[in-house]
Design a protein around this motif. Structure first.
Motif, short mmCIF file in Angstrom:
data_model
loop_
_atom_site.label_atom_id
_atom_site.label_comp_id
_atom_site.label_asym_id
_atom_site.label_seq_id
_atom_site.Cartn_x
_atom_site.Cartn_y
_atom_site.Cartn_z
N HIS A 183 -17.24 3.79 9.69
CA HIS A 183 -15.91 4.39 9.63
C HIS A 183 -15.00 3.51 8.80
CE1 HIS A 183 -12.59 6.87 10.78
NE2 HIS A 183 -11.96 5.88 11.38
N PHE A 184 -14.63 4.00 7.62
CA PHE A 184 -13.78 3.24 6.70
C PHE A 184 -12.32 3.55 6.99
CE2 PHE A 184 -16.30 1.42 3.12
CZ PHE A 184 -17.56 1.74 3.62
N MET A 185 -11.53 2.47 7.15
CA MET A 185 -10.08 2.67 7.24
C MET A 185 -9.44 1.94 6.07
SD MET A 185 -8.98 2.89 11.17
CE MET A 185 -9.12 1.24 11.75
N VAL A 186 -8.66 2.68 5.30
CA VAL A 186 -7.98 2.08 4.14
C VAL A 186 -6.51 1.93 4.49
CG1 VAL A 186 -7.40 2.35 1.72
CG2 VAL A 186 -9.59 3.19 2.58
N CYS A 187 -6.00 0.70 4.32
CA CYS A 187 -4.59 0.49 4.64
C CYS A 187 -3.72 0.92 3.46
CB CYS A 187 -4.34 -0.99 4.94
SG CYS A 187 -2.62 -1.28 5.36
N ARG A 188 -2.72 1.77 3.79
CA ARG A 188 -1.78 2.19 2.75
C ARG A 188 -0.37 1.73 3.09
NH1 ARG A 188 -1.23 3.03 -1.35
NH2 ARG A 188 -0.51 5.13 -1.80
N GLY A 189 -0.29 0.60 3.84
CA GLY A 189 1.01 0.02 4.15
C GLY A 189 1.66 -0.56 2.90
N THR A 190 2.88 -1.03 3.06
CA THR A 190 3.67 -1.47 1.90
C THR A 190 2.98 -2.59 1.13
OG1 THR A 190 5.57 -0.95 3.24
CG2 THR A 190 5.99 -2.09 1.18
N ALA A 191 2.56 -3.63 1.85
CA ALA A 191 1.97 -4.79 1.18
C ALA A 191 0.71 -4.38 0.44
CB ALA A 191 1.67 -5.87 2.21
N CYS A 192 -0.15 -3.60 1.12
CA CYS A 192 -1.39 -3.16 0.48
C CYS A 192 -1.10 -2.27 -0.72
CB CYS A 192 -2.27 -2.43 1.49
SG CYS A 192 -3.00 -3.54 2.71
N HIS A 193 -0.04 -1.44 -0.58
CA HIS A 193 0.34 -0.56 -1.69
C HIS A 193 0.70 -1.38 -2.91
CE1 HIS A 193 2.03 2.84 -3.83
NE2 HIS A 193 3.13 2.10 -4.04
N VAL A 194 1.52 -2.41 -2.67
CA VAL A 194 1.94 -3.26 -3.78
C VAL A 194 0.74 -3.94 -4.42
CG1 VAL A 194 3.27 -5.36 -4.37
CG2 VAL A 194 4.24 -3.63 -2.82
N LYS A 195 -0.24 -4.27 -3.60
CA LYS A 195 -1.43 -4.94 -4.10
C LYS A 195 -2.50 -3.95 -4.60
CE LYS A 195 -0.86 -9.46 -3.42
NZ LYS A 195 -1.07 -10.43 -4.50
N GLY A 196 -2.13 -2.67 -4.72
CA GLY A 196 -3.05 -1.73 -5.38
C GLY A 196 -3.98 -0.97 -4.46
N SER A 197 -3.53 -0.64 -3.24
CA SER A 197 -4.44 0.06 -2.33
C SER A 197 -4.71 1.50 -2.77
CB SER A 197 -3.89 0.04 -0.91
OG SER A 197 -2.68 0.76 -0.84
N GLN A 198 -3.81 2.07 -3.60
CA GLN A 198 -4.05 3.44 -4.08
C GLN A 198 -5.34 3.49 -4.89
OE1 GLN A 198 -2.00 6.43 -3.52
NE2 GLN A 198 -4.02 7.17 -4.17
N LYS A 199 -5.52 2.46 -5.73
CA LYS A 199 -6.75 2.40 -6.55
C LYS A 199 -7.97 2.28 -5.66
CE LYS A 199 -5.83 0.69 -11.15
NZ LYS A 199 -5.27 -0.51 -11.75
N VAL A 200 -7.83 1.46 -4.62
CA VAL A 200 -8.94 1.27 -3.68
C VAL A 200 -9.29 2.60 -3.02
CG1 VAL A 200 -9.63 0.16 -1.52
CG2 VAL A 200 -8.36 -1.14 -3.23
N LEU A 201 -8.26 3.31 -2.60
CA LEU A 201 -8.49 4.59 -1.93
C LEU A 201 -9.13 5.59 -2.90
CD1 LEU A 201 -8.17 6.41 0.55
CD2 LEU A 201 -5.87 6.99 -0.25
N ASP A 202 -8.59 5.63 -4.12
CA ASP A 202 -9.14 6.56 -5.12
C ASP A 202 -10.62 6.28 -5.34
OD1 ASP A 202 -6.71 7.71 -5.34
OD2 ASP A 202 -6.16 6.74 -7.25
N GLU A 203 -10.95 5.00 -5.48
CA GLU A 203 -12.33 4.60 -5.75
C GLU A 203 -13.23 4.99 -4.57
OE1 GLU A 203 -13.41 3.50 -8.52
OE2 GLU A 203 -15.47 3.07 -7.89
N LEU A 204 -12.70 4.76 -3.37
CA LEU A 204 -13.48 5.06 -2.17
C LEU A 204 -13.73 6.57 -2.04
CD1 LEU A 204 -14.79 3.41 0.00
CD2 LEU A 204 -12.71 3.55 1.36
N THR A 205 -12.68 7.38 -2.30
CA THR A 205 -12.87 8.84 -2.24
C THR A 205 -13.93 9.27 -3.24
OG1 THR A 205 -10.67 8.73 -3.20
CG2 THR A 205 -10.91 10.19 -1.38
N LYS A 206 -13.93 8.59 -4.40
CA LYS A 206 -14.88 8.94 -5.44
C LYS A 206 -16.31 8.54 -5.03
CE LYS A 206 -15.07 7.38 -9.82
NZ LYS A 206 -14.43 6.70 -10.95
N GLN A 207 -16.41 7.32 -4.56
CA GLN A 207 -17.74 6.80 -4.19
C GLN A 207 -18.35 7.57 -3.02
OE1 GLN A 207 -19.63 4.29 -5.44
NE2 GLN A 207 -18.23 3.90 -7.14
#
Lengths: 158, 576
Positions: A73-97
């Motif tokens: 079970h993958f949980m991706v953090c989309r909080g402020t700090a993670c957002h600033v550090k590029g969590s959107q890219k991480v999420l996009d990549e994970l959805t793709k993979q």
């Protein structure tokens, strides 16, 4: 058995009104890992509420999921700090993979994906957790490794 | 009474009244999107804002009560700007496809954008790709056009007590859908179409069968026959810009012939037939101790409702098919034999005020030898569109009568189109069947009018009859609960799915005010008042049909052609 779990929960709330809906949903999710159509039908009958209403209330809150969790079970953090550090890219990549949208579970029940607001580990941003285990400063490259690791674990277990 | 000032004029109002209703009475049109007459205000859309002196913010007039000395301004620049902004925001993620939209010309949102002078897209929001729900044989949902006003949800839950749909999700991801976002076909939806009538945009519409009908009309192999329901002739005029309540029966028949239909029949004829069968069934049940109260079966939305929510009461429902299906069955049996046509080569179309009829004609028990009794159902709206496509102006045609053998009707069959009409027609004939005499006054006042629940207790020749008439499924649910709880003073119950009956059906012209429904009702009563033939049993064509073909009411042929059975619907998602 799964159904017995729901019956037990409903028995604990005997005589309850519609204000018990959210506690019941929480307990059902706790017991079964997700809110199944079957569970909604049972709760609907128990509280004398339309199923559409129960689904409507449950989808209002982020805490409820409607697919069983995967083995990983993958949980991706989309909080402020993670957002600033590029969590959107991480999420996009994970959805793709994983070929999954947030809230979904793969057909083989191996992976499931969830987006959360903050995991309280902002110093490690961007954070991804797999079955409660945290991965810090995740990059798309690192994600590939994590997924690979999961697949290997699955093979070893079998 | 209190006095207040509206746009500088002094106005009187009742204490506790909402500002909006005062303004409407004063002839001031305040736009609304979420407001529904007769329901508590939801105050969600904020279109109805006005300026109230002393209040720092704009006030939603739908949900704010008037008070003594209140000073209201309804069209200040600030008010207009607020309304414009709301519409602009609603348009931000709206598909700009008015030209291709089924609601083009009937759309509240389009009209608001026009009225408020919105000439360009100011805000651009990301548009979500949302799949249309084409799963239902009656209703199509296009969530992309939905503005989340919530009117369909309230109609479905608060008035019809079906609650097939609700809000799903939250914020920018919110949408309207069924439980688990499944198709309408697997939900508790009864296909009544009342959601379509209250939808301000094109997000809800009927499943359209115009193309199929045009194809059939142009197929030389096929004999295409059409029947039209009692309430269509008093509402079709509105699709041509004529005043509500104008009866265009004869012109409509002429128009249908212009379209190329080989025969035009009147469903009111089979309404007369329904009375003969249903009346006989009631007398039979009363005399032999059958299941009572008997409930009518003409309204297919109601049938799916009881199959879904009260299956234990199914033995109470009359086994009679609805008038549409009775006529459908006769067209492909008696009529086909008479004309020497293979039933498979007849295309049977019906014009109905109803979307649930589309579902009904597709029920498996409504076909014999895999040939459906009714092939396509068009709503009043669809007929309007078809006539416009063919360039037929109903208003310009000479009236002509419907075809034999199903063209002549009594006015008892015609008033089926209004709530209480079936009961009134049934009592007229029941009185005759029991006493051999006609009622002194054929007009039965307690059964008339648009009220949701009406009751009548009469005695015919020592036989006590308790009759109840309800329209709107929420009202039906209340009465059914009483019956389940043991109420036993009723023998016959008429239930119509839509509030007010078929004249307010889910297939009738959209975006009309309540007065239009009242006008349609009055038109039906007027037809009844002036008719030479006012009871079903005295319809000579009905008598001939029994003599030449059916035998007697409830006889073997009737049983085979005109009666049906019901199925419990195990929809796990359905709870009321």
């Amino acid at each position: 058995m799964v159904t017995a779990d729901i019956d037990n929960i409903l028995n604990r709330h005997s005589g309850a009104g519609r204000d018990h809906l959210i506690p019941i949903l929480q307990e059902v999710q706790e017991a079964e890992g997700y809110i199944s159509p079957r569970a909604v039908a049972k709760i609907a009958e128990f509280l004398n509420l339309p199923a559409s209403k129960i689904y409507g209330v449950a989808t209002f809150y982020n805490q409820f999921r409607f697919h069983p969790k995967g083995r990983f079970h993958f949980m991706v953090c989309r909080g402020t700090a993670c957002h600033v550090k590029g969590s959107q890219k991480v999420l996009d990549e994970l959805t793709k993979q994983l070929k999954l949208e947030p809230g979904q579970t793969s057909r083989d029940r191996l992976f499931s994906l969830e987006v959360v607001a903050c995991m309280g580990a902002c110093g490690l941003a961007p954070v991804v957790s797999v079955n409660g285990e945290f991965y810090a400063k995740v990059t798309p490259r690192k994600l590939m490794e994590i997924i690979q690791e999961c697949r290997q674990k699955e093979v070893v277990d079998v | 009474m209190i006095t207040l000032t509206v746009d500088g004029r002094t106005v009187e109002a009742k204490n506790g009244e909402m500002i909006l209703s005062v303004l409407r009475r004063e002839g001031i049109h305040v736009p609304t999107l979420c407001h529904m007459d007769g329901l508590p205000p939801s105050g969600a859309c904020r279109m109805c804002v006005v300026e109230v002196e002393g209040s720092p913010t704009l006030t939603p007039s739908c949900s704010f009560p008037v008070s003594e000395g209140m000073k209201i301004k309804t069209a200040t620049p600030r008010v207009l700007e607020a309304r414009r902004t709301i519409v602009k925001l609603l348009l931000a993620n709206h598909p700009d496809d008015c030209l291709y939209c089924n609601s083009n010309g009937h759309c509240d949102l389009q009209k608001l954008a026009q009225d408020l002078g919105i000439r360009e897209r100011v805000y651009r929001g990301p548009r979500r790709v949302q799949e249309m729900d084409m799963s239902s044989p009656a209703i199509v949902r296009d969530p992309g056009k939905c503005i989340l006003c919530g009117r369909c949800v309230r109609m479905c839950e608060e008035i019809q007590s079906v609650a097939a749909i609700d809000f799903i999700g939250r914020g920018s991801r919110a949408k309207i859908g069924t439980a688990f976002d499944g198709g309408l076909n697997v939900s508790s939806c009864v296909n009544c179409g009342q959601c379509i009538n209250v939808c301000p945009t094109g997000a809800l519409s009927e499943r359209c069968y115009i193309d199929e009908v045009i194809q059939a009309l142009n197929d030389p192999e096929k004999m295409v026959v059409v029947q039209h329901a009692p309430s269509v002739s008093v509402s079709l005029a509105e699709e041509f810009g004529l005043p509500a309540g104008k009866d265009v029966d004869g012109q409509m028949v002429a128009a249908l012939r212009r379209l190329g239909f080989d025969r035009v029949f009147d469903t009111s004829f089979s309404a007369d037939l329904t009375i003969m069968e249903e009346g006989s069934e009631l007398v039979h049940r009363v005399k032999t101790g059958g299941t009572l109260p008997m409930m009518t079966s003409c309204s297919p939305g109601w049938i799916k409702f009881i199959e879904t929510f009260y299956p234990q009461l199914l033995p109470n429902v009359s086994t009679c098919k609805s008038p549409q299906q009775m006529l459908g069955a006769l067209i492909k049996s008696f009529f086909a034999e008479r004309e020497g046509v293979d039933p498979a080569n007849i295309v049977s179309v019906s014009i109905m005020p109803c979307t649930a009829k589309k579902f009904e004609c597709a029920r498996p028990e409504m076909a014999r030898n895999h040939v459906p009794d009714v092939d396509y159902v068009l709503t009043t709206r669809e007929l309007g569109r078809l006539l416009h496509q063919f360039g037929v102006d109903v208003n310009a045609l000479e009236p002509s009568p419907a075809d034999t053998p199903f063209g002549e009707r009594s006015s008892a069959g015609k008033i089926f189109g209004a709530t209480g009409g079936v009961m009134e027609a049934a009592i007229r004939s029941a009185h005759y069947l029991i006493t051999g005499k006609e009622l002194d006054d054929l007009k039965i006042q307690p059964l008339r009018g648009l009220k949701g629940c009406k009751e009548l207790h009469i005695e015919i020749d020592g036989l006590k009859l308790g009759a109840a008439v309800v329209s709107g499924l929420g009202n039906a649910r209340k009465l059914l609960d009483e019956v389940v709880a043991g109420r036993n003073d009723l023998q016959f119950i008429e239930i119509m799915t839509c509030p007010g009956g078929c004249i307010n059906g889910g297939g009738q012209p959209k975006n009309v005010d309540p007065e239009a429904v009242q006008a349609r009702l009055k038109a039906l009563y007027k037809i009844d008042r002036d008719a030479p033939l006012r009871t079903s049993h005295s319809n000579p064509w009905i008598q001939r049909l029994y003599k030449e073909y059916l035998g007697e009411p409830l006889g073997e042929k009737s049983h085979h052609l005109l009666h049906t059975h019901y199925t419990m619907r195990n929809i796990p998602m359905a709870q009321g």
